[in-house]
Design an enzyme around this catalytic site. Structure first.
Site, PDB file in Angstrom:
ATOM      1  N   GLU A 323       0.821  -1.216   0.000  1.00 18.95           N
ATOM      2  CA  GLU A 323       0.000   0.000   0.000  1.00 18.95           C
ATOM      3  C   GLU A 323       0.860   1.274   0.000  1.00 18.95           C
ATOM      4  O   GLU A 323       0.614   2.201   0.769  1.00 18.95           O
ATOM      5  CB  GLU A 323      -0.954   0.010   1.196  1.00 18.95           C
ATOM      6  CG  GLU A 323      -1.935  -1.134   1.150  1.00 18.95           C
ATOM      7  CD  GLU A 323      -3.048  -1.055   2.196  1.00 18.95           C
ATOM      8  OE1 GLU A 323      -4.183  -1.356   1.839  1.00 18.95           O
ATOM      9  OE2 GLU A 323      -2.770  -0.697   3.350  1.00 18.95           O
ATOM     10  N   ASP A 396      -8.248  -9.303   3.888  1.00 18.23           N
ATOM     11  CA  ASP A 396      -8.125  -8.124   4.750  1.00 18.23           C
ATOM     12  C   ASP A 396      -9.265  -7.964   5.756  1.00 18.23           C
ATOM     13  O   ASP A 396     -10.167  -7.146   5.534  1.00 18.23           O
ATOM     14  CB  ASP A 396      -8.042  -6.862   3.870  1.00 18.23           C
ATOM     15  CG  ASP A 396      -7.669  -5.624   4.671  1.00 18.23           C
ATOM     16  OD1 ASP A 396      -7.285  -5.774   5.840  1.00 18.23           O
ATOM     17  OD2 ASP A 396      -7.761  -4.514   4.113  1.00 18.23           O
ATOM     18  N   GLU A 424     -12.933  -1.992  11.572  1.00 18.49           N
ATOM     19  CA  GLU A 424     -12.851  -1.293  10.286  1.00 18.49           C
ATOM     20  C   GLU A 424     -13.946  -1.725   9.320  1.00 18.49           C
ATOM     21  O   GLU A 424     -14.531  -0.904   8.631  1.00 18.49           O
ATOM     22  CB  GLU A 424     -11.467  -1.537   9.663  1.00 18.49           C
ATOM     23  CG  GLU A 424     -11.319  -0.965   8.265  1.00 18.49           C
ATOM     24  CD  GLU A 424      -9.939  -1.204   7.659  1.00 18.49           C
ATOM     25  OE1 GLU A 424      -9.068  -1.776   8.343  1.00 18.49           O
ATOM     26  OE2 GLU A 424      -9.738  -0.796   6.503  1.00 18.49           O
TER      27      GLU A 424
END
Ligand code: GCV
Length: 732
Positions: A323, A396, A424
């Site tokens: 990332e 993820d 998240e």
């Protein structure tokens, strides 16, 4: 003020007992019933502490605090409890009358006053940080002995004894020996130096960019450390894995050192996330190539500087070539080259490198396959003080994922699981989602790597592969909110992570029940229905968000609400929900079978075969591994479309039931927390309906099938939902 004076001061400061605002977490120590308080006072009325250390002092302070709160009186500290000394107090003394007030003896097994109380090797199975709690009778006096091979172990034992008191367990005939499953049990804070928290939903960072002085923060940091010690968490990474190179500047190292001093009495070590480009960015070197001697020398010097300030510094956590973060691949080197260079710098001080396997490239390769492809060839190439940190799932932190195929596959390298405690992808701190079942699902998954029983837990705790380095990490959900975690029930996820890191064989129910009793109420009339909500909550969230193995249907940047339709020009495809759900007139799901990306081949038989066929693939992962037509018939005889509809509707119904069930619990707990949770559940129901309608109405444009008539009509309009802009501001 020097650190000794500061520590002395904070041990004297009473807890910030500001009502029932959640600040005290599960360490509330509210007064027990008169009967139970009397029982606890009888069990321990005096305290004999053998040895001197910050950890023993913390253990004794905690015990006094707990007894004062739970029973209304503190035990007296004695210095000579036995006539003629310990030698005359041999454990074979006659049984004491039941009502004789008891003595708590705490100290390490090697202490000369504790040794005579134990048979040789009695604590051999405790390891470095486990403990033994044992009832004895000495000179007619009932004694509870809490001992261990280290004072840290005694601290954990004392917290365990307090938990027994809090949760109504028997305090007689104790013989409890525990040893933590993992050596390193860590929180990872994704906290930035500017005080923001990446994916944090409980306010700003407790560590960074604070206006208060360290003296003012000391009580909060102590309470953070107490909470961690109470569940056995022994390390914390204070900054984000997307690390700023600035963290290595002297002023920030000094901050780490100051925090380390405050956490040390609770056996919590500090660790640091580092940016791989630091030598070039803040060190003035032309680059950060790990194979250049001057780069290695720069890191060695940094390690020396850090350890001079923090002698028990834990080590580095690294996100590299992922990332946008820099890493060894920038210089044509491998993850192993990068990790080993850092490991060498830390080795003289026994520091470790936790090197993350969360990597993926902007290629057309299925994202599920990428971490495995990148790391498997490096198996066996990592230095012995490197451990590879792997997210629990293959991609993820989704509400449900198959476990990462790296577990079981990389056998010559120690691996650690990384869980996400912060929610998240699970409704931030607005949704009640108890994560122990998710964590257990991963830990209990059988990888089949060494035949049946090769669970992820056993692959990582050193029992199947004898790697000396074992660890587990959880991405923290902690911020500056008074209740620490945003949602009162989110505290359970911090708690459960710690408990499972200590003992992955505990059940989610056991953990949930003890947490409820300590956090809210010992009344079964409260804990039974509340536990029921907790135990169903993760599955409910999966159903209203991503049932049947669907994943990544959320808004691509904020990760909150549903946006299965998102399309962005020039964006990486694997940012977009469409990449994952592949909905079309033909069907839905990601084909990872041999006819698709063949990610199934990364698993051992028989999982490989089981996942390969839609008929044998577990229904809850069906669309993770298969792209299927809308009219595909499931084992139940229902079509895929109808099953999808029923799942989404059932998810909503579950949350409605949670609301009703919670409403009935009014009066069992304080009004403040009751109302706060009630309001959050209302939001959760509204948002579950939002998820249901958004996903089903959107998928319906492809399936061209009706939502079964037996189900209520959607309340939203798809076009309106697609136009809606999500406002993140109230979520931080
Ligand atoms: C810290 C996901 C999150 C990122 C996070 C990343 C990681 O992609 O959305 O915020 O970055 O995981 O774990 O490194």
């Amino acid at each position: 003020m020097n650190i000794q004076a500061l520590l002395a001061l904070i041990f004297m400061v009473p807890l910030l007992a500001s009502g029932e605002d959640g600040y005290r977490l599960w360490l509330r120590y509210e007064r027990l019933s008169a009967e139970r308080a009397a029982e606890c006072k009888t069990a321990v009325s005096s305290l004999w502490i053998r040895g001197e250390s910050p950890q023993l002092a913390a253990a004794a302070a905690e015990f006094r605090l707990a007894m004062a709160g739970l029973t209304g009186s503190e035990p007296v500290t004695v210095t000579r409890p036995f006539k003629g000394g310990i030698a005359g107090a041999h454990p074979r003394g006659i049984s004491a009358p039941h009502s004789t007030p008891g003595l708590l003896v705490m100290g390490a097994a090697g202490h000369p006053d504790i040794k005579p109380l134990l048979a040789d090797g009695a604590t051999a199975l405790c390891g470095d940080e486990g403990f033994l709690i044992r009832s004895l009778t000495l000179q007619s006096q009932p004694v509870i002995l809490v001992t261990a091979n280290s004072d840290a172990g005694v601290l954990y034992g004392v917290f365990a004894l307090i938990r027994l008191m809090q949760t109504g367990e028997s305090l007689t005939h104790l013989d409890i020996l525990e040893k933590p499953a993992y050596g390193l049990r860590l929180l990872n804070h994704w906290d930035n130096l500017n005080g923001t928290v990446e994916r944090g939903y409980a306010g700003h960072s407790i560590w960074w960019n604070r206006s208060e002085s360290l003296e003012e923060l000391a009580v909060q940091y102590r309470d953070y450390a107490r909470a961690n010690a109470s569940v056995g968490i022994n390390g914390t990474v204070l900054n984000n894995v997307n690390a700023s190179p600035e963290v290595l500047k002297p002023e920030n190292i000094a901050r780490f050192a100051a925090v380390a001093d405050l956490l040390r009495p609770y056996n919590v070590r500090v660790y640091m996330s580092v940016n791989f480009s630091s030598p070039a960015v803040i060190g003035g070197l032309p680059d950060s190539d790990p194979l250049k001697p001057e780069v290695a020398a720069w890191w060695r010097e940094k390690a020396r500087e850090i350890y001079a300030a923090i002698p028990d510094f834990g080590g580095f956590l690294v996100k590299a070539n992922s990332e946008g973060q820099p890493g060894p691949q920038n210089y044509g080197r491998t993850h192993a080259d990068g990790a080993n260079m850092l490991a060498q710098a830390l080795k003289p001080y026994n520091g470790v490198v936790m090197w993350r396997a969360f990597v993926y490239n902007p290629t057309s390769e299925d994202r599920h396959r990428q971490a495995y492809n990148e790391f498997m060839p490096l198996d066996g190439q990592f230095a012995e003080n490197v451990i590879v940190q792997v997210k629990n799932g293959a991609i993820d932190f989704q509400p449900r994922e198959p476990f990462s195929p790296l577990f079981g596959a990389m056998q010559k390298t120690p691996l650690m699981v990384e869980f996400q405690i912060t929610q998240e992808y699970l409704g931030f701190s607005d949704h009640l989602v108890y994560l122990a079942p998710l964590q257990k699902e991963c830990l209990d998954s059988d990888t089949w790597s060494k035949g049946p029983g090769s669970t992820v837990a056993r692959m990582t705790d050193g029992s199947l592969f004898p790697h000396p380095l074992t660890a587990i990490a959880g991405v923290a959900n902690i911020g500056r909110d008074t209740n620490w975690c945003g949602h009162h029930f989110a505290q359970a996820n911090w708690y459960a992570f710690g408990r499972l890191a200590w003992n992955h064989q505990l059940t989610s129910q056991q953990i949930g029940r003890e947490w409820l009793r300590m956090t809210f109420s010992g009344s079964e009339a409260f804990t039974a229905p509340a536990l029921n909500i907790m135990m169903r909550s993760r599955e409910a969230a999966v159903k209203y968000m991503t049932p049947l193995g669907l994943h990544h249907l959320m808004g691509w940047s904020h990760h909150y609400g549903p946006e299965p339709w998102t399309d962005l020009k020039n964006a990486r495809p694997d940012w977009l929900p469409k990449y994952y759900h592949n909905a079309s007139a033909h069907g839905i799901g990601f084909d990872r079978s041999p006819s698709g990306s063949n990610a199934v081949e990364q698993y051992f038989p028989p999982l490989r075969q089981m996942y390969s066929q839609p008929g044998t693939c577990p229904e809850n992962l069906l669309l993770w591994f298969h792209h299927l037509p809308w009219d595909y018939t499931l084992a139940s005889g229902e079509s895929l479309w109808n099953t999808l509809c029923h799942n989404y509707y059932e998810g909503v119904e579950e949350v409605r039931r949670f609301q009703m069930s919670w409403d009935r619990l009014k009066g069992y707990i304080d009004a403040e927390r009751f109302a706060h949770i009630q309001k959050k559940l209302k939001t959760q129901t509204r948002e579950a309906i939002w998820w249901r309608d958004a996903c089903l109405l959107y998928f319906q444009t492809f399936s061209k099938q009706e939502i079964p008539a037996s189900l209520e009509r959607p309340v939203h309009d798809l076009e309106e939902l697609m136009k809606q802009k999500f406002d993140l501001t109230h979520h931080n």
